[in-house]
Design a protein around this motif. Sequence first.
Motif, PDB file in Angstrom:
ATOM      1  N   PHE A  89      16.679  56.718  31.219  1.00  0.00           N
ATOM      2  CA  PHE A  89      16.457  57.936  32.008  1.00  0.00           C
ATOM      3  C   PHE A  89      17.606  58.181  32.984  1.00  0.00           C
ATOM      4  CE2 PHE A  89      11.902  57.603  30.783  1.00  0.00           C
ATOM      5  CZ  PHE A  89      11.794  58.874  30.251  1.00  0.00           C
ATOM      6  N   LEU A  91      20.439  59.582  30.909  1.00  0.00           N
ATOM      7  CA  LEU A  91      20.185  60.991  30.597  1.00  0.00           C
ATOM      8  C   LEU A  91      20.518  61.866  31.803  1.00  0.00           C
ATOM      9  CD1 LEU A  91      18.952  63.187  28.686  1.00  0.00           C
ATOM     10  CD2 LEU A  91      16.795  62.730  29.846  1.00  0.00           C
ATOM     11  N   ILE A 126      13.182  66.552  33.993  1.00  0.00           N
ATOM     12  CA  ILE A 126      12.880  65.381  33.165  1.00  0.00           C
ATOM     13  C   ILE A 126      12.900  64.100  33.985  1.00  0.00           C
ATOM     14  CG2 ILE A 126      13.718  63.973  31.249  1.00  0.00           C
ATOM     15  CD1 ILE A 126      14.735  66.601  29.985  1.00  0.00           C
ATOM     16  N   THR A 127      13.948  63.900  34.777  1.00  0.00           N
ATOM     17  CA  THR A 127      14.082  62.627  35.476  1.00  0.00           C
ATOM     18  C   THR A 127      13.103  62.487  36.638  1.00  0.00           C
ATOM     19  OG1 THR A 127      15.922  63.515  36.755  1.00  0.00           O
ATOM     20  CG2 THR A 127      16.466  62.233  34.817  1.00  0.00           C
ATOM     21  N   ALA A 131       9.854  61.573  35.106  1.00  0.00           N
ATOM     22  CA  ALA A 131       9.870  60.177  34.653  1.00  0.00           C
ATOM     23  C   ALA A 131       9.676  59.220  35.811  1.00  0.00           C
ATOM     24  CB  ALA A 131      11.188  59.873  33.940  1.00  0.00           C
ATOM     25  N   ASN A 133      10.135  69.084  27.042  1.00  0.00           N
ATOM     26  CA  ASN A 133      11.270  68.201  27.318  1.00  0.00           C
ATOM     27  C   ASN A 133      12.345  68.309  26.248  1.00  0.00           C
ATOM     28  OD1 ASN A 133      10.416  67.075  29.795  1.00  0.00           O
ATOM     29  ND2 ASN A 133       8.948  65.826  28.697  1.00  0.00           N
TER      30      ASN A 133
END
Length: 189
Positions: free
Chosen positions: A105, A108, A135-136, A139, A170
């Motif tokens: 992650f 990314l 996204i991060t 996460a 995502n």
Amino acid sequence: AGARLVHLAAVVLAMVPFAAITVLASPYRRARVFAFVNPWKDPLNTGFHIVQSLLALGSGGLFGVGLGASRAKFFYLPEQYTDFIFSVLGEELGLIGTLSVVFLFITLAYRAIRIALTAPDRFGFFLALGCAAMITIQAFVNIGVVSSSWPVTGVPLPFISFGGSSLVVNCIAVALIANVGRYSRIKRA
């Protein structure tokens, strides 16, 4: 995107009292927050998720019990395939597996930020940065919930948790980041 930080801070400060009232006015939300503070106070009711999650993470050790060999996913850990998949991953693959997921992650996010910095325009910059943040942050909120660093929120782990809509959103975000990278100002050899 050009907003003044004073205005953003004012909006956040104005929201804090309403958020606190919303959390404290509802019994189940209040129970979640207090279970986060001390999950061992009521380990069979309000703290059950967190306690079982921590037990699963801890029983994985350094290398885990083996892929598919988790015991917590059988009637101990509720919602193990959605919100608490990281606990199962930690039990099956151990600390090495969980650190690998965290590293992926971070990678990314790093790559998406590099793409954003070389975007040909401001829209591409903010699009790539926003998708990467979406996204991060999701996460790390999920990982924080599973490790009892945050109250239980019900946020899935991107690309890993069961659920089609989260995966589709995502994947679209990654496609948007890749598209911004396609038109990068720096030409790759």
